[in-house]
Design an enzyme around this catalytic site. Structure first.
Site, PDB file in Angstrom:
ATOM      1  N   GLY A  74      23.294  72.372   3.559  1.00 41.18           N
ATOM      2  CA  GLY A  74      22.383  73.087   4.449  1.00 41.18           C
ATOM      3  C   GLY A  74      23.107  73.911   5.496  1.00 41.18           C
ATOM      4  N   CYS A  75      24.206  73.385   6.016  1.00 37.20           N
ATOM      5  CA  CYS A  75      24.956  74.095   7.055  1.00 37.20           C
ATOM      6  C   CYS A  75      25.676  75.315   6.487  1.00 37.20           C
ATOM      7  CB  CYS A  75      25.927  73.143   7.733  1.00 37.20           C
ATOM      8  SG  CYS A  75      25.070  71.783   8.582  1.00 37.20           S
ATOM      9  N   SER A  76      26.158  75.207   5.264  1.00 35.83           N
ATOM     10  CA  SER A  76      26.780  76.364   4.618  1.00 35.83           C
ATOM     11  C   SER A  76      25.746  77.448   4.337  1.00 35.83           C
ATOM     12  CB  SER A  76      27.474  75.943   3.318  1.00 35.83           C
ATOM     13  OG  SER A  76      28.616  75.155   3.618  1.00 35.83           O
ATOM     14  N   ALA A  84      24.898  79.100   7.712  1.00 35.88           N
ATOM     15  CA  ALA A  84      25.981  79.965   8.195  1.00 35.88           C
ATOM     16  C   ALA A  84      26.009  81.276   7.417  1.00 35.88           C
ATOM     17  CB  ALA A  84      27.322  79.247   8.092  1.00 35.88           C
TER      18      ALA A  84
END
Length: 191
Positions: free
Chosen positions: A80-82, A85
């Protein structure tokens, strides 16, 4: 009119469970509290990386240039963070057109963020280290599930240092569109 025994049991269970459900909802809501719109944005300085280069990030200095989109995310290189970003990186020109700086914050160390800023952020915006969770705590962005990590919370901060917009959702899908819309609305009110 008499109800069958099953319906009476379900009704009794529902009446007993309702206060517990309400209490759980109140606790969950409190755990996901965020700074309210209009609140002063806590100032901070920390190490950050953009394009693999480490520098000192100072929120006050960034606000002197225009609004800031400050987003908290749980951990670099997680799915999710990738995705989040990359979405911010793809939209960076829209943020810049609105005069905004984007900065991501997580508890990751600066060495991890140097790599993340190149691969996932595409060198387009900075990500900052918050190893002691000081910034996350100041912005009420500590995960209730894992206090060593941030919850996924995005803020738009005015150049005057006030919270213009807040959005908390562990799903990364709407953080970019919502913060862009908040910036556009803010800019339209100033015109």
């Amino acid at each position: 009119m008499s109800r069958d025994p099953f319906s009476r049991r379900v009704s009794a269970l529902t009446r007993r469970a309702a206060p517990l459900a309400l209490a759980c909802a109140l606790v969950a809501g409190a755990a996901q509290a965020a700074l309210p719109v209009g609140a002063a944005a806590p100032a901070f300085k920390t190490q950050a990386s953009q394009g693999g280069e480490v520098f000192g990030f100072d929120l006050s200095a960034a606000l002197a240039k225009g609004p800031v989109v400050l987003y908290f995310y749980p951990a670099a290189f997680t799915q999710g963070c990738s995705l989040e970003a990359r979405a911010f990186a793809e939209a960076i020109e829209q943020y810049q057109a609105l005069g905004a700086t984007v900065i991501g914050v997580s508890a990751d160390d600066i060495e991890t963020l140097k790599k993340f800023s190149v691969s996932e952020c595409r060198g387009k915006f900075a990500v900052a280290a918050d190893g002691d969770s000081r910034i996350m705590r100041a912005y009420d962005a500590v995960s209730d599930r894992n206090p060593q990590r941030a919850t996924r919370t995005s803020y738009v901060i005015s150049p005057e240092g006030k919270i213009l917009y807040e959005y908390t959702d562990m799903n990364p899908e709407h953080h970019v569109t919502n913060t862009l819309k908040a910036l556009q609305d803010w800019k339209a009110k100033r015109s």
